[in-house]
Design an enzyme around this catalytic site. Structure first.
Site, PDB file in Angstrom:
ATOM      1  N   ASP A  57       0.789  -1.227   0.000  1.00 29.62           N
ATOM      2  CA  ASP A  57       0.000   0.000   0.000  1.00 29.62           C
ATOM      3  C   ASP A  57       0.833   1.294   0.000  1.00 29.62           C
ATOM      4  OD1 ASP A  57      -1.221  -2.339   0.974  1.00 29.62           O
ATOM      5  OD2 ASP A  57      -2.772  -1.237   2.050  1.00 29.62           O
TER       6      ASP A  57
ATOM      7  N   GLU B  82      -4.391   1.810  -2.557  1.00 28.82           N
ATOM      8  CA  GLU B  82      -5.663   2.187  -1.930  1.00 28.82           C
ATOM      9  C   GLU B  82      -5.537   3.354  -0.957  1.00 28.82           C
ATOM     10  OE1 GLU B  82      -7.654   0.123   1.001  1.00 28.82           O
ATOM     11  OE2 GLU B  82      -5.895   0.018   2.282  1.00 28.82           O
ATOM     12  N   ASN B  83      -4.311   3.664  -0.503  1.00 25.87           N
ATOM     13  CA  ASN B  83      -4.102   4.784   0.425  1.00 25.87           C
ATOM     14  C   ASN B  83      -3.323   5.926  -0.222  1.00 25.87           C
ATOM     15  OD1 ASN B  83      -3.445   2.046   2.289  1.00 25.87           O
ATOM     16  ND2 ASN B  83      -5.051   3.386   3.036  1.00 25.87           N
TER      17      ASN B  83
ATOM     18  N   HIS C  82     -10.532   0.839   0.942  1.00 28.10           N
ATOM     19  CA  HIS C  82     -10.762   2.292   0.810  1.00 28.10           C
ATOM     20  C   HIS C  82     -11.046   2.720  -0.638  1.00 28.10           C
ATOM     21  CE1 HIS C  82      -9.859   2.899   4.966  1.00 28.10           C
ATOM     22  NE2 HIS C  82      -8.643   2.392   4.854  1.00 28.10           N
TER      23      HIS C  82
ATOM     24  N   HIS D 183      -6.351  -8.296  -0.481  1.00 29.16           N
ATOM     25  CA  HIS D 183      -6.269  -7.199   0.477  1.00 29.16           C
ATOM     26  C   HIS D 183      -7.110  -7.606   1.677  1.00 29.16           C
ATOM     27  CE1 HIS D 183      -5.378  -2.923   1.200  1.00 29.16           C
ATOM     28  NE2 HIS D 183      -6.553  -2.902   1.823  1.00 29.16           N
TER      29      HIS D 183
ATOM     30  N   HIS E  31      -2.737  -4.610   2.918  1.00 28.63           N
ATOM     31  CA  HIS E  31      -3.657  -3.990   3.871  1.00 28.63           C
ATOM     32  C   HIS E  31      -3.067  -3.801   5.271  1.00 28.63           C
ATOM     33  CE1 HIS E  31      -7.379  -2.845   5.967  1.00 28.63           C
ATOM     34  NE2 HIS E  31      -7.152  -3.812   6.832  1.00 28.63           N
TER      35      HIS E  31
ATOM     36  N   HIS F  81      -0.043  -3.164   6.169  1.00 26.28           N
ATOM     37  CA  HIS F  81       1.046  -2.175   6.116  1.00 26.28           C
ATOM     38  C   HIS F  81       2.302  -2.652   6.854  1.00 26.28           C
ATOM     39  CE1 HIS F  81      -1.562   1.590   4.974  1.00 26.28           C
ATOM     40  NE2 HIS F  81      -2.057   0.467   4.482  1.00 26.28           N
TER      41      HIS F  81
HETATM   42 FE   LIG Z   1      -6.810  -1.530   3.401  1.00 28.10          FE
HETATM   43 FE   LIG Z   2      -3.851   0.114   3.258  1.00 32.81          FE
END
Ligand SMILES: [Fe+2]
Ligand SMILES: [Fe+2]
Length: 265
Positions: free
Chosen positions: A13, A44-45, A73, A158, A183, A185
């Site tokens: 991510d 996604e971030n 997200h 994820h 997801h 991290h």
């Molecule tokens: Fe996530």
């Molecule tokens: Fe994430």
């Protein structure tokens, strides 16, 4: 050996601007050093820490990213809906979002050498809210349907729960080239080749500031934990990391030859 394999780099991510900066800084070198043919990055971030918009996706793509995947997200930014409808060949969202959602959950692309690579994005259901179809049945449906002729397939699951990621590894072992999680991290060190030949890693980690809490500002995160008062996340400052993995795949069998971790601090 090398002529019969393809090397795919997958990165975790990308969190906000620090994630984009560190990705830009290292991607071209990583591609050269590791002799990479193809790059998949979870973004996604990438937009302010939550979600993605067209401008940011295009910026990331310009660094040398071939395929962008997403996660829980995905829908954070309203404008993403239109973007996903028009860019689903290179930016995909979880395939097990219910019928009718914009975009696509899988894509097939050709490497420079003309080798077809299928990429699937899934979202776990354990400890993740929202209306989601079963990721196991969905991936089966895709593998038996649109990707049935694709020998090389990588999948980004994820998901929050390691159990769900490990179970998916068992489910897909011998049927796809590389399954990785995103997801959390936080990178896991269990990069491996499963008994049936599928490359596997529970979580790639992230690209972003390692000074905060999963890429977000420490003070805000601590306030939320200590008081329970909702407060908006801010992106963390400070030194950044790039984390992910490189999977080398045998072009004939579609199975993994090696899975190597990437972690640059
Ligand atoms: Fe996530
Ligand atoms: Fe994430």
């Amino acid at each position: 050996m090398r002529e019969q394999t393809i090397r795919i780099m997958c990165l975790g991510d990308v969190v906000g601007r620090p994630g984009r900066i560190v990705l830009k800084q290292h991607l071209s070198n990583l591609r050269n050093e590791h002799d990479i043919d193809f790059v998949v990055v979870n973004c996604e971030n990438s937009s302010g820490g939550l979600g993605i918009v067209r401008e940011i996706a295009e910026e990331i793509s310009s660094f040398g990213v071939d395929i962008v995947t997403l996660g829980d997200h995905t829908w954070q930014r309203k404008e993403v809906r239109n973007f996903l409808e028009t860019s689903s060949d290179w930016c995909i969202r979880p395939a097990n979002f219910p019928e009718g959602c914009p975009g696509k959950g899988w894509t097939v692309v050709s490497s420079k050498e003309g080798i077809e690579i299928g990429v699937i994005n899934l979202l776990g259901r354990v400890f993740i809210g929202g209306a989601l179809d079963c990721p196991f049945r969905k991936v089966q449906e895709i593998l038996e349907g649109p990707l049935s002729n694709c020998r090389i397939v990588v999948c980004d699951l994820h998901a929050e729960a390691t159990s769900e990621k490990v179970a998916m590894g068992r489910f897909l072992d011998g049927r796809i080239s590389f399954l990785f999680g995103t997801h959390s991290h936080v990178q896991t060190s269990d990069n491996q080749i499963l008994p049936g030949g599928t490359g596997y890693m529970t979580d790639l980690g992230m690209c972003g500031s390692s000074a905060g809490v999963l890429g977000m500002d420490t003070e805000v995160a601590l306030t939320r934990f200590l008081t329970g008062i909702p407060s908006s996340y801010k992106i963390a400052k400070g030194s950044s990391v790039v984390s992910g993995a490189v999977a080398e795949i045998d072009v004939e069998t579609g199975l993994a030859v090696s899975v190597e971790r990437i972690f640059i601090k």
